[in-house]
Every structure is written in structure tokens, then in C-alpha cells.
Design a protein around this motif. Structure first.
Motif, PDB file in Angstrom:
ATOM      1  N   GLY A 493       0.789  -1.239   0.000  1.00 43.49           N
ATOM      2  CA  GLY A 493       0.000   0.000   0.000  1.00 43.49           C
ATOM      3  C   GLY A 493       0.814   1.279   0.000  1.00 43.49           C
ATOM      4  O   GLY A 493       0.263   2.383  -0.027  1.00 43.49           O
ATOM      5  N   ILE A 494       2.147   1.156   0.028  1.00 47.19           N
ATOM      6  CA  ILE A 494       2.974   2.371   0.085  1.00 47.19           C
ATOM      7  C   ILE A 494       2.933   3.121  -1.243  1.00 47.19           C
ATOM      8  O   ILE A 494       2.856   2.515  -2.319  1.00 47.19           O
ATOM      9  N   SER A 495       2.883   4.429  -1.160  1.00 50.23           N
ATOM     10  CA  SER A 495       2.875   5.272  -2.364  1.00 50.23           C
ATOM     11  C   SER A 495       3.669   6.533  -2.072  1.00 50.23           C
ATOM     12  O   SER A 495       4.047   6.801  -0.927  1.00 50.23           O
ATOM     13  N   GLU A 496       3.915   7.337  -3.106  1.00 46.51           N
ATOM     14  CA  GLU A 496       4.658   8.593  -2.898  1.00 46.51           C
ATOM     15  C   GLU A 496       3.905   9.504  -1.932  1.00 46.51           C
ATOM     16  O   GLU A 496       4.514  10.208  -1.127  1.00 46.51           O
ATOM     17  N   GLU A 497       2.569   9.486  -1.979  1.00 42.75           N
ATOM     18  CA  GLU A 497       1.760  10.359  -1.120  1.00 42.75           C
ATOM     19  C   GLU A 497       1.839   9.965   0.353  1.00 42.75           C
ATOM     20  O   GLU A 497       1.894  10.824   1.223  1.00 42.75           O
ATOM     21  N   ASN A 498       1.825   8.647   0.635  1.00 38.29           N
ATOM     22  CA  ASN A 498       1.754   8.253   2.051  1.00 38.29           C
ATOM     23  C   ASN A 498       3.085   7.745   2.614  1.00 38.29           C
ATOM     24  O   ASN A 498       3.156   7.330   3.769  1.00 38.29           O
ATOM     25  N   ALA A 499       4.153   7.757   1.811  1.00 33.35           N
ATOM     26  CA  ALA A 499       5.426   7.155   2.231  1.00 33.35           C
ATOM     27  C   ALA A 499       5.969   7.789   3.510  1.00 33.35           C
ATOM     28  O   ALA A 499       6.444   7.084   4.417  1.00 33.35           O
ATOM     29  N   ILE A 500       5.873   9.120   3.635  1.00 31.80           N
ATOM     30  CA  ILE A 500       6.406   9.805   4.826  1.00 31.80           C
ATOM     31  C   ILE A 500       5.556   9.458   6.053  1.00 31.80           C
ATOM     32  O   ILE A 500       6.093   9.212   7.140  1.00 31.80           O
ATOM     33  N   ALA A 501       4.229   9.412   5.872  1.00 32.77           N
ATOM     34  CA  ALA A 501       3.346   9.058   7.000  1.00 32.77           C
ATOM     35  C   ALA A 501       3.661   7.642   7.484  1.00 32.77           C
ATOM     36  O   ALA A 501       3.700   7.376   8.692  1.00 32.77           O
ATOM     37  N   LEU A 502       3.891   6.725   6.528  1.00 34.15           N
ATOM     38  CA  LEU A 502       4.227   5.348   6.906  1.00 34.15           C
ATOM     39  C   LEU A 502       5.592   5.287   7.586  1.00 34.15           C
ATOM     40  O   LEU A 502       5.763   4.576   8.578  1.00 34.15           O
ATOM     41  N   LEU A 503       6.548   6.040   7.074  1.00 35.96           N
ATOM     42  CA  LEU A 503       7.875   6.076   7.686  1.00 35.96           C
ATOM     43  C   LEU A 503       7.772   6.588   9.125  1.00 35.96           C
ATOM     44  O   LEU A 503       8.366   6.012  10.046  1.00 35.96           O
ATOM     45  N   SER A 504       6.980   7.647   9.329  1.00 37.50           N
ATOM     46  CA  SER A 504       6.794   8.205  10.677  1.00 37.50           C
ATOM     47  C   SER A 504       6.195   7.162  11.605  1.00 37.50           C
ATOM     48  O   SER A 504       6.623   7.017  12.762  1.00 37.50           O
ATOM     49  N   ALA A 505       5.207   6.429  11.112  1.00 33.51           N
ATOM     50  CA  ALA A 505       4.542   5.417  11.938  1.00 33.51           C
ATOM     51  C   ALA A 505       5.490   4.274  12.290  1.00 33.51           C
ATOM     52  O   ALA A 505       5.468   3.764  13.412  1.00 33.51           O
ATOM     53  N   THR A 506       6.337   3.861  11.337  1.00 34.14           N
ATOM     54  CA  THR A 506       7.269   2.757  11.631  1.00 34.14           C
ATOM     55  C   THR A 506       8.277   3.173  12.706  1.00 34.14           C
ATOM     56  O   THR A 506       8.679   2.359  13.532  1.00 34.14           O
ATOM     57  N   VAL A 507       8.672   4.452  12.696  1.00 34.95           N
ATOM     58  CA  VAL A 507       9.587   4.967  13.728  1.00 34.95           C
ATOM     59  C   VAL A 507       8.874   4.956  15.079  1.00 34.95           C
ATOM     60  O   VAL A 507       9.412   4.487  16.085  1.00 34.95           O
ATOM     61  N   LYS A 508       7.616   5.439  15.089  1.00 35.13           N
ATOM     62  CA  LYS A 508       6.834   5.527  16.325  1.00 35.13           C
ATOM     63  C   LYS A 508       6.645   4.141  16.950  1.00 35.13           C
ATOM     64  O   LYS A 508       6.762   3.977  18.172  1.00 35.13           O
ATOM     65  N   GLU A 510       8.488   1.474  16.319  1.00 32.77           N
ATOM     66  CA  GLU A 510       9.767   0.751  16.345  1.00 32.77           C
ATOM     67  C   GLU A 510       9.725  -0.536  15.502  1.00 32.77           C
ATOM     68  O   GLU A 510      10.208  -1.585  15.902  1.00 32.77           O
ATOM     69  N   ALA A 511       9.112  -0.395  14.314  1.00 33.48           N
ATOM     70  CA  ALA A 511       9.056  -1.528  13.380  1.00 33.48           C
ATOM     71  C   ALA A 511      10.239  -1.399  12.429  1.00 33.48           C
ATOM     72  O   ALA A 511      10.131  -0.850  11.329  1.00 33.48           O
ATOM     73  N   GLN A 512      11.395  -1.933  12.868  1.00 35.32           N
ATOM     74  CA  GLN A 512      12.658  -1.614  12.187  1.00 35.32           C
ATOM     75  C   GLN A 512      12.727  -2.111  10.736  1.00 35.32           C
ATOM     76  O   GLN A 512      13.183  -1.397   9.851  1.00 35.32           O
ATOM     77  N   ASP A 513      12.276  -3.353  10.493  1.00 32.04           N
ATOM     78  CA  ASP A 513      12.331  -3.892   9.125  1.00 32.04           C
ATOM     79  C   ASP A 513      11.517  -3.017   8.182  1.00 32.04           C
ATOM     80  O   ASP A 513      11.951  -2.687   7.069  1.00 32.04           O
ATOM     81  N   LEU A 514      10.322  -2.646   8.648  1.00 28.01           N
ATOM     82  CA  LEU A 514       9.450  -1.829   7.815  1.00 28.01           C
ATOM     83  C   LEU A 514       9.979  -0.403   7.684  1.00 28.01           C
ATOM     84  O   LEU A 514       9.800   0.222   6.644  1.00 28.01           O
ATOM     85  N   GLU A 515      10.607   0.067   8.734  1.00 27.97           N
ATOM     86  CA  GLU A 515      11.195   1.427   8.669  1.00 27.97           C
ATOM     87  C   GLU A 515      12.232   1.480   7.546  1.00 27.97           C
ATOM     88  O   GLU A 515      12.253   2.407   6.733  1.00 27.97           O
ATOM     89  N   GLU A 516      13.039   0.439   7.470  1.00 31.15           N
ATOM     90  CA  GLU A 516      14.062   0.364   6.419  1.00 31.15           C
ATOM     91  C   GLU A 516      13.396   0.307   5.037  1.00 31.15           C
ATOM     92  O   GLU A 516      13.836   0.970   4.096  1.00 31.15           O
TER      93      GLU A 516
END
Length: 558
Positions: A493-508, A510-516
Motif C-alpha cells: 500500500g505504500i505510495s509517494e503520497e503516504n510514504a512519509i506518513a508510513l515512515l513516521s509510523a514505523t519509527v513511532k 519501532e518496526a525496524q524492518d518496515l522502517e528500512e
């Protein structure tokens, strides 16, 4: 008549207002249904198309053709179309289902096919249609021209109601409601029972010693024919080189002959393999004879038998036998529902009946016969019955039957304690019988609702942004399959529009594999991502961290 597989569903859907015990019983009961998915050719059909199928027959020299009828009595075909055997009017193969308009609306009662292949079917009204290979007049129309569309076979069958059809390699046989047998086609070994070896271009009644007998069941081997009469006697004719006629010899038989060795035994059904024969008696016993080079007689050896020999399947009574003229495979089903197979099974020779894990004999042919073709027309009764899974899905968040409520973000989610305990280790350890309402503040409403719905459906339906919250929950509750589903949802489901929101959520979370994964996506689409609103609204510390990491991987080099 045994020409259809009547599937009776044994479980009833849970009624409204079910008790916890009833729901648990429903959940734990096993529902056995026919599954056309075991036949590889059906992978060309969509799940929506498969849902509509009520009858089907897979046939052809490699199991590469199929005819099926839907709940609306529409008839479709699919596959290689050797010798025009799909009946589409041409010899074009088709990877998408094509409709046979001439058969739509005619309810199919039974169907059989030859090696050419040619196809013969009877409708519920007793009309016979045939098409496909016709080099030996096996279509019964008086010619040897291949038939590219279904044509009515009417010569000598007018005012006759056909109730069963059987095809050998290149000959055809039908049984009428008044117990008469008609044959036509290839006759090099006497398989049409006319007394000669001349091919028979049109249907003719088989007489001789069947003249005054009422036949109740018919079957064809490659080049032989069998009929069971009302009093349980078996009459046979045609090729006998392997002893498949059960007469104690290997001489061909140009007219019907009674199997004397079965004197005193009442046979109910006969089934023919390529060159072997099975019969089922009224006491649930099996006799077999004929070719045995693959162990298809189930006698423990590979010696041909020209006389009927008993087959020891089980102490249980046998209620169904199965064989097909294109295969050297045998199968049987007992009264308690156990399915056995023997003979050629995926290249192996199985010389004794082997207990399988299948629910029906049809599955033996789907998974083990060579070629993987159907031994009969498969039929599923139309049924508005809900499966266990469908029943449970309906009950999710149903206040009428629920005995527990979760309060999340001020909203209620209605569930069933017994189901949560069965489905989730976490709930087994924390739920008490007197719980009626549980407040949940750790997770948002969309996330917790998606989790509870997953326990009812095995699926998740939520946007990738929320899937990260659900991933956090799945990690906490040790739900490994759910974790994988969440990761799949995010990655797909990742796209250019939501990529930053998803990155922020993975940091929050602590989902390291997905953060990468999200970080790599952002780097690969850096220009587009940095122009999104999500990037403009990015948290200051996260932005600094992102720019630092991006520079380390060389994102800003010219």
C-alpha cells in the motif's frame, strides 16, 4: 443413478441468538464440500466464476478440457479443444470460458467422454447431445465428420428418455428410462454388441440376451461395454485381451454375455477403468477383474485376473466405486466416509486399497489419476447454506448474539467470548466468564476493530497507515500470522503520497524492518516524496534524521 455427485451439507448455520456452546460447536465442526480447486484447469476461472459452478467435468487426453454449468443453467467450456471437443464451432483453444449457447437452459443430467475426445451428454428431459471426434461414427449421426457443435442424437431414440450415458475410447452407449441400452461408434472388438465388428454409425438397441432384461446401470472400458440388470446380473461384451470381461478367457465377445462366475451375487453398480472392471454388490462388497499391471485390481499383486476376485477394502461397507476408461486408477468410498485408492497413483503402483485423507472419490482422480480427469459429472446441489467461516463472519459485531463489548474511543465493538478464546492466546489468559464490557485505551478504534474482525475472518481490511498500529498490536499479542498480513498490507500500500506518513509510523512503533523498507522507498522516489504535503508536515526531529540518513546513502550526490 449414480451419475451425479450429490453433496449434502451436514452442518446447519448457527441460528440467531446462539449460545456460546453452540457457537463453539459450530466453529469446531468440519464441513466437507466438493472443491473444484483441486483440478488445475479451474485456476483459469476467477473465484466469482467458481462460486457459480453447479456441475463440472474435466476431460481430455491430459485433463486440459472442461465443461461446466452454472446455477443459471448456463454452460461454459475452457481448454485445448482437441478435435473440436469443446463444441464451440471451431478448433480454437481458449484460456477464457466460452459459453455454449445451444446447451444453455438445458439442465445436464449426466455426461461422458471418449479418447478422441468426443462428448456425449443427456439432459434431465432425456435428450442426448454429442460432439467432438467422430472418425469412428461415435457421435451417432451417420457420418465420420468431426462435430464442432453439440448436436442432438435422435435416430432410434425419439420418444426415449435417456437416463445414463457412457463412452469408451471411440464408442458410445446410453441407457433409457425403460431399461434399454443403445450403442454406436467404433466396433473393432465387438464393443457395440451387434454381433459383428463393423462400426455402427447410428444408435442401435443392444438385444441378444439383453432383449427382455431391464438394465439399471452401464459402463464402458476403452473397448468393452458392461450392463447391470435389475436382478443383479452383469452382462459384458467387446474387447477381452486382458480378461476385463470376467469370463475366464481372453477372447473378444461380439454380443452380451452374462458373467457366470458372479452367480448368486447381486451387483448394483459397475465401473470400468482402461482395461479393468470393478463391481459393487448389494452387500457393499467389491469384485474386480481384468488388467492389473499397476495393481488396479487391489489384489496385492500385478497379475491379470480373468475371473471376478474379491477386493478387501475395509470391514466397513463400500457404498461407491470409481474408475475411468482413460486411467488405471481405482477408488472406493465406505459407509463411514473413508476414501480408498489403488492402482496407478501419480506413477506409483499401489496394489492394495490405500486409505486417503480425501472426502470423496473425485479427489482421488484430481490428485492421483493420469490423466487427471473426472470419472463422472460432478454436481453440487444449489444451497444457500453458509459455511462455518461465513457464519462467523456474519456474527462479528452483532449485538444480538454477542456476550462481550469492547469500548474503544467511545465506540462499542460486540464480540463472542468463546470465539476470542478459541482464536487468540491473549484472550484465553485474560477473559473471565463474568466480563461484559472491557475498556481499551492502548489502541485506536480502527486498529482494535480490525484486530477483532481478523479473529472472525482471517483477513484484515484497513489502510496501510493503520496497519502499522495493528502490527504493533500483533507483536504485543504474539499473533505472527497477523504480523505478516500487516507487513504485506503496508508494503503493497505504500505510495509517494503516504510514504512519509508510513515512515513516521514505523519509527513511532519501532518496526525496524518496515522502517528500512519505507526509507528505501522514499530514497528511490525522493523528488516526488519531498514535494508531498506529508513531507512538508514532517516532524522536525524525524526530518533531521531522514536528511542525515539520506545523505549517508548518497541521495544528494550529483
Amino acid at each position: 443413478r449414480g451419475t451425479e455427485a450429490q453433496i449434502h451439507m451436514e452442518d446447519e448455520p448457527p441460528p440467531h441468538g446462539v449460545s456460546a456452546k453452540a457457537l463453539e460447536a459450530t466453529l469446531l465442526s468440519a464441513l466437507k464440500m466438493l472443491d473444484v480447486g483441486k483440478w488445475p484447469i479451474f485456476s483459469l476461472c476467477s473465484p466469482e466464476e467458481i462460486k457459480l459452478i453447479r456441475q463440472a467435468c474435466v476431460f481430455g487426453s491430459a485433463g486440459n478440457e472442461v465443461l461446466y454449468a452454472t446455477e443459471n443453467d448456463e454452460v461454459f467450456v475452457l481448454g485445448m479443444n482437441c478435435n473440436g471437443c469443446l463444441g464451440t464451432g471451431d478448433m480454437q483453444s481458449t484460456i477464457v470460458p466460452r459459453r455454449l449457447d445451444s446447451l444453455c437452459g438445458k439442465k445436464i443430467a449426466c455426461l461422458s467422454y471418449g479418447s478422441g475426445p468426443h462428448v456425449v451428454l443427456a439432459t434431465e428431459e432425456g435428450e442426448v447431445y454429442a460432439w467432438g471426434h467422430n472418425a469412428y461414427s461415435q457421435l451417432g449421426n451417420g457420418t465420420t465428420n468431426h462435430g464442432f457443435i453439440p448436436c442432438r442424437v435422435s435416430t432410434n431414440l425419439v420418444n426415449k428418455k435417456v437416463i445414463e450415458v457412457a463412452c469408451g475410447s471411440h464408442h458410445s452407449m446410453v441407457l433409457t428410462s425403460d431399461g434399454e441400452v443403445y450403442t454406436w461408434g467404433y466396433n473393432n472388438s465387438g464393443q457395440v454388441g451387434s454381433g459383428s465388428t463393423a462400426n455402427q454409425p447410428i444408435p442401435q438397441r443392444v438385444t441378444s440376451c439383453l432383449q427382455n432384461k431391464i438394465v439399471i446401470n452401464i459402463a464402458c472400458g476403452q473397448m468393452c461395454s458392461m450392463a447391470v440388470v435389475e436382478n443383479g446380473e452383469v452382462y459384458v461384451w467387446g474387447y477381452n485381451g486382458n480378461g476385463q470381461l470376467g469370463l475366464g478367457s481372453s477372447s473378444n465377445q461380439p454380443t452380451p454375455c452374462r458373467i457366470a462366475a458372479l452367480q448368486g451375487v447381486r451387483v448394483q453398480r459397475v465401473a470400468c477403468g482402461y482395461a479393468h472392471t470393478l463391481v459393487l454388490t448389494d452387500e457393499g462388497q467389491i469384485y474386480a477383474w481384468g488388467a492389473n499391471s499397476y495393481g488396479q485390481l487391489g489384489t496385492g499383486n500385478k497379475s491379470n485376473q480373468s475371473y471376478p476376485t474379491t477386493v478387501i477394502v475395509d470391514e466397513d461397507r463400500v457404498v461407491e466405486i470409481a474408475a475411468c476408461h482413460s486411467a488405471h486408477t481405482s477408488a472406493a468410498k465406505t459407509q463411514s466416509g473413508q476414501v480408498y485408492m489403488w492402482g496407478q497413483c501419480r506413477g506409483q503402483s499401489v496394489t492394495f486399497p490405500h486409505l486417503t485423507h480425501f472426502a470423496c472419490t473425485d479427489d482421488v482422480f484430481a490428485c492421483f489419476a493420469t490423466p487427471a480427469v473426472m470419472w463422472r459429472l460432478l454436481s453440487v446441489e444449489p444451497d444457500d447454506h453458509l459455511t462455518v467461516a461465513q457464519s462467523l463472519e456474519k456474527e462479528f459485531d452483532n449485538p444480538e448474539t454477542a456476550d462481550l463489548k469492547f469500548l474503544v474511543d467511545g465506540k462499542h465493538i460486540h464480540v463472542h467470548k468463546v470465539l476470542l478464546k478459541i482464536r487468540c492466546e491473549h484472550f484465553r489468559s485474560i477473559l473471565n466468564n463474568d466480563d461484559e464490557i472491557i475498556e481499551m485505551s492502548e489502541f485506536s478504534y480502527p486498529v482494535y476493530r480490525a484486530f477483532l474482525e481478523y479473529l472472525y475472518t482471517d483477513n484484515i481490511r484497513l489502510p496501510p497507515e493503520d496497519a502499522i498500529g495493528l502490527l504493533d498490536l500483533a507483536t504485543l499479542y504474539r499473533e505472527n500470522r497477523l504480523k505478516k498480513l500487516c507487513q504485506q498490507t503496508i508494503k503493497q500500500g505504500i505510495s509517494e503520497e503516504n510514504a512519509i506518513a508510513l515512515l513516521s509510523a514505523t519509527v513511532k512503533y519501532e518496526a525496524q524492518d518496515l522502517e528500512e523498507f519505507c526509507f528505501r522507498f522514499c530514497i528511490n522516489h525522493l523528488t516526488a516524496v519531498t514535494q508531498t504535503q506529508g513531507f512538508a508536515d514532517m516532524d522536525h526531529d524525524l526530518l533531521k534524521n531522514f536528511i542525515s540518513r539520506a545523505s549517508r546513502v548518497g541521495a544528494f550526490r550529483n
